[in-house]
Motif scaffolding. Structure first.
Motif, PDB file in Angstrom:
ATOM      1  N   ARG A  15       0.831  -1.204   0.000  1.00 17.61           N
ATOM      2  CA  ARG A  15       0.000   0.000   0.000  1.00 17.61           C
ATOM      3  C   ARG A  15       0.861   1.248   0.000  1.00 17.61           C
ATOM      4  O   ARG A  15       1.980   1.230   0.499  1.00 17.61           O
ATOM      5  N   ILE A  16       0.281   2.339  -0.560  1.00 16.11           N
ATOM      6  CA  ILE A  16       0.999   3.613  -0.562  1.00 16.11           C
ATOM      7  C   ILE A  16      -0.024   4.757  -0.590  1.00 16.11           C
ATOM      8  O   ILE A  16      -0.997   4.707  -1.341  1.00 16.11           O
ATOM      9  N   TYR A 102      -6.981  -1.331  -5.312  1.00 12.90           N
ATOM     10  CA  TYR A 102      -8.038  -0.638  -4.593  1.00 12.90           C
ATOM     11  C   TYR A 102      -7.583   0.791  -4.327  1.00 12.90           C
ATOM     12  O   TYR A 102      -6.465   1.006  -3.860  1.00 12.90           O
ATOM     13  N   ILE A 103      -8.453   1.760  -4.579  1.00 14.98           N
ATOM     14  CA  ILE A 103      -8.159   3.157  -4.300  1.00 14.98           C
ATOM     15  C   ILE A 103      -9.133   3.577  -3.207  1.00 14.98           C
ATOM     16  O   ILE A 103     -10.350   3.579  -3.417  1.00 14.98           O
ATOM     17  N   GLN A 104      -8.589   3.914  -2.025  1.00 17.68           N
ATOM     18  CA  GLN A 104      -9.421   4.123  -0.851  1.00 17.68           C
ATOM     19  C   GLN A 104      -9.062   5.422  -0.155  1.00 17.68           C
ATOM     20  O   GLN A 104      -7.903   5.845  -0.179  1.00 17.68           O
ATOM     21  N   ASP A 105     -10.041   6.015   0.511  1.00 17.14           N
ATOM     22  CA  ASP A 105      -9.774   7.149   1.386  1.00 17.14           C
ATOM     23  C   ASP A 105      -9.469   6.597   2.771  1.00 17.14           C
ATOM     24  O   ASP A 105     -10.163   5.705   3.261  1.00 17.14           O
ATOM     25  N   VAL A 111      -5.265   6.223  -0.526  1.00 13.33           N
ATOM     26  CA  VAL A 111      -4.327   5.115  -0.423  1.00 13.33           C
ATOM     27  C   VAL A 111      -4.588   4.141  -1.565  1.00 13.33           C
ATOM     28  O   VAL A 111      -5.736   3.768  -1.834  1.00 13.33           O
ATOM     29  N   VAL A 112      -3.523   3.744  -2.232  1.00 15.27           N
ATOM     30  CA  VAL A 112      -3.596   2.706  -3.255  1.00 15.27           C
ATOM     31  C   VAL A 112      -3.106   1.421  -2.620  1.00 15.27           C
ATOM     32  O   VAL A 112      -2.005   1.366  -2.067  1.00 15.27           O
ATOM     33  N   GLN A 113      -3.946   0.402  -2.675  1.00 14.94           N
ATOM     34  CA  GLN A 113      -3.575  -0.917  -2.171  1.00 14.94           C
ATOM     35  C   GLN A 113      -3.566  -1.893  -3.339  1.00 14.94           C
ATOM     36  O   GLN A 113      -4.527  -1.954  -4.102  1.00 14.94           O
ATOM     37  N   LEU A 114      -2.482  -2.620  -3.474  1.00 13.90           N
ATOM     38  CA  LEU A 114      -2.339  -3.621  -4.526  1.00 13.90           C
ATOM     39  C   LEU A 114      -2.196  -4.984  -3.870  1.00 13.90           C
ATOM     40  O   LEU A 114      -1.406  -5.150  -2.943  1.00 13.90           O
ATOM     41  N   VAL A 115      -2.989  -5.944  -4.355  1.00 16.64           N
ATOM     42  CA  VAL A 115      -2.923  -7.318  -3.876  1.00 16.64           C
ATOM     43  C   VAL A 115      -2.668  -8.211  -5.082  1.00 16.64           C
ATOM     44  O   VAL A 115      -3.428  -8.172  -6.054  1.00 16.64           O
ATOM     45  N   GLN A 116      -1.599  -8.983  -5.024  1.00 17.44           N
ATOM     46  CA  GLN A 116      -1.367  -9.994  -6.048  1.00 17.44           C
ATOM     47  C   GLN A 116      -1.656 -11.340  -5.397  1.00 17.44           C
ATOM     48  O   GLN A 116      -1.106 -11.652  -4.334  1.00 17.44           O
ATOM     49  N   SER A 117      -2.508 -12.127  -6.014  1.00 21.41           N
ATOM     50  CA  SER A 117      -2.945 -13.390  -5.428  1.00 21.41           C
ATOM     51  C   SER A 117      -2.907 -14.510  -6.459  1.00 21.41           C
ATOM     52  O   SER A 117      -2.597 -14.280  -7.623  1.00 21.41           O
ATOM     53  N   ASN A 118      -3.223 -15.688  -5.978  1.00 24.20           N
ATOM     54  CA  ASN A 118      -3.221 -16.901  -6.806  1.00 24.20           C
ATOM     55  C   ASN A 118      -1.812 -17.217  -7.320  1.00 24.20           C
ATOM     56  O   ASN A 118      -1.633 -17.718  -8.427  1.00 24.20           O
TER      57      ASN A 118
END
Length: 167
Positions: A15-16, A102-105, A111-118
């Protein structure tokens, strides 16, 4: 004393915070013009019917991506899995992996959250995908922040300089 949970090699999250609007961040991920300013040397998007995509990408679009520092035949292809038009973007990556953005307040910031899965759990994937992609995404999210907040692109664009974190 509790036993620590084993490390989950099937996914990672990073996240950043970025001082930019949700719209600017979303467009940086979901348009050819936007994603080429901070992430890719070239991005080609086509619709499910094979027509070039103009504007924002849509669910079902296919992509071909190329990075600075790599030859034209070194490319990533995949599919856009979700694109909600405002704060969520998901695509296939590195074979069978999925990347969700995900772009969230949060606490008066974006905040930009990136999830790499699988991510497969064989030895080659644990180092080649999990470790390498985590490092790559960490740099590129920092570059997204740098570009959107100050207009500075940190990528190495000199093809003669190899083995650096910025390409």
């Amino acid at each position: 004393m509790t036993t620590p949970k084993p490390y989950d090699w099937t996914q990672f999250r990073t996240r950043i915070p970025i001082k930019a609007s949700r719209r600017d961040i979303y467009n940086a991920w979901t348009t050819k013009e936007g994603i080429e300013k901070w992430f890719l040397r070239s991005a080609d998007f086509v619709t499910a019917d094979g027509e070039p995509r103009s504007g924002q990408v849509q669910k079902g679009d296919k992509y071909t991506w190329r990075w600075f520092g790599y030859a034209n035949d070194s490319q990533e292809t995949g599919e856009i899995r979700e694109a909600n038009g405002k704060d969520y973007f998901s695509f296939t990556f590195a074979g069978s992996c999925n990347v969700s953005v995900y772009i969230q307040d949060e606490a008066d910031e974006t905040v930009v959250q990136l999830v790499q899965s699988n991510i497969p759990t064989d030895e080659k994937s644990m180092s080649g995908i999990h470790v390498n992609c985590f490092g790559g995404w960490t740099f590129y999210l920092a570059n997204l922040k740098s570009y959107l907040e100050g207009g500075i692109d940190l990528r190495n664009k000199n093809e003669h300089i190899k083995n650096v974190i910025s390409s």
